[in-house]
Design a protein around this motif. Sequence first.
Motif, PDB file in Angstrom:
ATOM      1  N   LEU A 244       0.796  -1.034  -0.444  1.00  0.00           N
ATOM      2  CA  LEU A 244       0.036   0.161   0.013  1.00  0.00           C
ATOM      3  C   LEU A 244       0.748   1.497  -0.471  1.00  0.00           C
ATOM      4  O   LEU A 244       0.677   1.873  -0.853  1.00  0.00           O
ATOM      5  CB  LEU A 244      -1.118   0.403   1.096  1.00  0.00           C
ATOM      6  CG  LEU A 244      -2.221  -0.787   1.319  1.00  0.00           C
ATOM      7  CD1 LEU A 244      -2.728  -1.195   2.550  1.00  0.00           C
ATOM      8  CD2 LEU A 244      -2.985  -0.308   0.100  1.00  0.00           C
ATOM      9  N   GLN A 245       2.011   1.211   0.792  1.00  0.00           N
ATOM     10  CA  GLN A 245       2.592   2.250   0.722  1.00  0.00           C
ATOM     11  C   GLN A 245       3.231   2.623  -0.288  1.00  0.00           C
ATOM     12  O   GLN A 245       3.394   3.741  -0.791  1.00  0.00           O
ATOM     13  CB  GLN A 245       4.296   2.675   1.890  1.00  0.00           C
ATOM     14  CG  GLN A 245       4.252   2.914   2.435  1.00  0.00           C
ATOM     15  CD  GLN A 245       6.223   2.918   2.872  1.00  0.00           C
ATOM     16  OE1 GLN A 245       6.292   1.999   4.394  1.00  0.00           O
ATOM     17  NE2 GLN A 245       6.881   3.364   2.879  1.00  0.00           N
ATOM     18  N   GLN A 246       4.133   1.394  -1.371  1.00  0.00           N
ATOM     19  CA  GLN A 246       4.306   1.432  -2.626  1.00  0.00           C
ATOM     20  C   GLN A 246       3.707   2.361  -3.797  1.00  0.00           C
ATOM     21  O   GLN A 246       3.851   2.707  -4.659  1.00  0.00           O
ATOM     22  CB  GLN A 246       5.040   0.343  -3.285  1.00  0.00           C
ATOM     23  CG  GLN A 246       5.708  -0.396  -2.172  1.00  0.00           C
ATOM     24  CD  GLN A 246       7.226   1.018  -2.512  1.00  0.00           C
ATOM     25  OE1 GLN A 246       7.814   1.634  -1.014  1.00  0.00           O
ATOM     26  NE2 GLN A 246       8.461   0.665  -3.136  1.00  0.00           N
ATOM     27  N   ASN A 247       2.209   1.933  -3.071  1.00  0.00           N
ATOM     28  CA  ASN A 247       0.582   2.510  -4.161  1.00  0.00           C
ATOM     29  C   ASN A 247       1.026   3.845  -3.492  1.00  0.00           C
ATOM     30  O   ASN A 247      -0.130   4.734  -4.612  1.00  0.00           O
ATOM     31  CB  ASN A 247       0.225   1.109  -4.374  1.00  0.00           C
ATOM     32  CG  ASN A 247      -1.383   1.134  -4.989  1.00  0.00           C
ATOM     33  OD1 ASN A 247      -0.492   1.746  -6.159  1.00  0.00           O
ATOM     34  ND2 ASN A 247      -2.357   0.908  -5.253  1.00  0.00           N
ATOM     35  N   GLY A 248       1.123   4.647  -2.643  1.00  0.00           N
ATOM     36  CA  GLY A 248       0.867   5.932  -2.707  1.00  0.00           C
ATOM     37  C   GLY A 248      -0.666   5.795  -1.606  1.00  0.00           C
ATOM     38  O   GLY A 248      -1.201   6.925  -1.213  1.00  0.00           O
ATOM     39  N   GLN A 249      -0.984   4.992  -1.641  1.00  0.00           N
ATOM     40  CA  GLN A 249      -1.684   4.405  -0.213  1.00  0.00           C
ATOM     41  C   GLN A 249      -0.907   4.406   1.279  1.00  0.00           C
ATOM     42  O   GLN A 249      -1.739   3.466   1.615  1.00  0.00           O
ATOM     43  CB  GLN A 249      -2.889   3.341  -0.213  1.00  0.00           C
ATOM     44  CG  GLN A 249      -3.654   3.569  -1.291  1.00  0.00           C
ATOM     45  CD  GLN A 249      -3.960   2.203  -2.374  1.00  0.00           C
ATOM     46  OE1 GLN A 249      -3.475   1.086  -2.763  1.00  0.00           O
ATOM     47  NE2 GLN A 249      -5.077   1.740  -1.077  1.00  0.00           N
ATOM     48  N   ASP A 250      -0.610   6.260   1.880  1.00  0.00           N
ATOM     49  CA  ASP A 250       0.088   6.038   3.026  1.00  0.00           C
ATOM     50  C   ASP A 250      -0.708   5.926   4.490  1.00  0.00           C
ATOM     51  O   ASP A 250      -0.886   4.973   5.511  1.00  0.00           O
ATOM     52  CB  ASP A 250       0.871   7.025   3.148  1.00  0.00           C
ATOM     53  CG  ASP A 250       1.226   7.484   1.956  1.00  0.00           C
ATOM     54  OD1 ASP A 250       2.115   6.268   1.390  1.00  0.00           O
ATOM     55  OD2 ASP A 250       2.708   8.437   1.675  1.00  0.00           O
ATOM     56  N   SER A 251      -2.019   6.541   4.079  1.00  0.00           N
ATOM     57  CA  SER A 251      -3.152   5.815   5.509  1.00  0.00           C
ATOM     58  C   SER A 251      -3.719   4.962   5.643  1.00  0.00           C
ATOM     59  O   SER A 251      -3.211   4.216   7.157  1.00  0.00           O
ATOM     60  CB  SER A 251      -4.186   7.068   5.550  1.00  0.00           C
ATOM     61  OG  SER A 251      -5.222   6.929   4.500  1.00  0.00           O
ATOM     62  N   GLU A 252      -3.215   3.676   4.752  1.00  0.00           N
ATOM     63  CA  GLU A 252      -4.107   2.887   5.155  1.00  0.00           C
ATOM     64  C   GLU A 252      -2.738   1.665   5.178  1.00  0.00           C
ATOM     65  O   GLU A 252      -2.935   0.976   6.063  1.00  0.00           O
ATOM     66  CB  GLU A 252      -4.722   2.054   3.598  1.00  0.00           C
ATOM     67  CG  GLU A 252      -5.608   0.684   3.992  1.00  0.00           C
ATOM     68  CD  GLU A 252      -5.971   0.475   2.850  1.00  0.00           C
ATOM     69  OE1 GLU A 252      -6.848  -1.148   2.600  1.00  0.00           O
ATOM     70  OE2 GLU A 252      -5.950   0.524   1.558  1.00  0.00           O
ATOM     71  N   ALA A 253      -1.494   2.413   4.851  1.00  0.00           N
ATOM     72  CA  ALA A 253      -0.526   1.393   4.824  1.00  0.00           C
ATOM     73  C   ALA A 253      -0.458   1.602   6.234  1.00  0.00           C
ATOM     74  O   ALA A 253       0.132   0.724   6.944  1.00  0.00           O
ATOM     75  CB  ALA A 253       0.572   1.967   4.254  1.00  0.00           C
ATOM     76  N   ILE A 254      -0.548   2.630   7.254  1.00  0.00           N
ATOM     77  CA  ILE A 254       0.134   2.899   8.387  1.00  0.00           C
ATOM     78  C   ILE A 254      -0.947   2.180   9.205  1.00  0.00           C
ATOM     79  O   ILE A 254      -0.500   1.418   9.882  1.00  0.00           O
ATOM     80  CB  ILE A 254      -0.471   4.442   8.850  1.00  0.00           C
ATOM     81  CG1 ILE A 254       0.702   5.229   8.647  1.00  0.00           C
ATOM     82  CG2 ILE A 254       0.247   4.872  10.510  1.00  0.00           C
ATOM     83  CD1 ILE A 254       0.431   6.556   8.331  1.00  0.00           C
ATOM     84  N   SER A 260      -0.214  -5.053  12.010  1.00  0.00           N
ATOM     85  CA  SER A 260       1.255  -6.106  12.214  1.00  0.00           C
ATOM     86  C   SER A 260       1.862  -6.421  13.173  1.00  0.00           C
ATOM     87  O   SER A 260       1.861  -6.851  13.776  1.00  0.00           O
ATOM     88  CB  SER A 260       1.663  -5.771  10.987  1.00  0.00           C
ATOM     89  OG  SER A 260       2.998  -4.264  10.736  1.00  0.00           O
ATOM     90  N   LEU A 261       2.647  -4.881  13.667  1.00  0.00           N
ATOM     91  CA  LEU A 261       3.358  -4.386  15.016  1.00  0.00           C
ATOM     92  C   LEU A 261       2.363  -5.356  16.605  1.00  0.00           C
ATOM     93  O   LEU A 261       2.805  -5.728  17.438  1.00  0.00           O
ATOM     94  CB  LEU A 261       3.339  -3.161  15.749  1.00  0.00           C
ATOM     95  CG  LEU A 261       4.615  -2.796  13.923  1.00  0.00           C
ATOM     96  CD1 LEU A 261       4.290  -1.427  14.742  1.00  0.00           C
ATOM     97  CD2 LEU A 261       5.846  -3.069  14.595  1.00  0.00           C
TER      98      LEU A 261
END
Length: 261
Positions: A244-254, A260-261
């Motif tokens: 998601l981060q690589q796809n520019g979807q930062d909020s969902e990536a966070i 995961s943590l």
Amino acid sequence: GAVASKENAAMLPVFILIYEWFFFQDLRLIKPKPMLAGAILSVLILGSLAYVFLGSNPLPRLMAGFHQWDFTPAERVLTEFRVVIVYLGLLVFPHPARLMLDYDYPLSHSLVNPPTTLFSVLAVALMIILIGYTARTHRVLAFALLWFLGNLVIESSVIPIELIYEHRLYLPSMMIFLAVVDTVYRKLNFKRSAVAGIVLVALVFGFWTFQRNAVWTNDVRFWRDAALKSPGDARPLQNLAYALQQNGQDSEAIHYYQKSL
């Protein structure tokens, strides 16, 4: 060369000898000298391969590999009996909803925890008995079952690696499908019906393959599918977050990094 690509190829020399005995020697009692020669050859080949991968002290090196996992050697062996049954189930009914890359597979802590462990041990034992019982009357079926179990031995035993991966079925499943087609074609009196049934199954499985392949079209879709099917496993969640981060979807990536943590 094959072993350098995939370790379970180490079983191929053994199965060459078994194939010779099954189909060319007609399961006849082998004379002591050829039997001893074959046994020595198999031991030398397997021993050499074990030395290449594990060195001169294989047991300590093998046990050291368990430090990175949350299971003991006994737990792994017990769990693998259930995994073998899962593999058989996937061969019978490989619906896309059942397929995944990263399994969050529960451990077997004893023969009765969970209870399916004992049933799985008995099922594998029955398969071994069936091999002996059908070796002369249904030789292709017996060899197929032996091939299936034998080619899972290395990756479904005590070696400290991932518990379950679907791609481990590629080689073991080959003879199973041959035995199924052979049995259907010989048992059905109407050969056209046998061919039609086999073609129909192939079409259904082919359509499911097409559906499953759609999941692999991009990283986000693939890891979202894996995270949905293994919600208790951190690795698919982390990989989904990265995709998601690589796809520019930062909020969902966070969100998925935190999960995961």
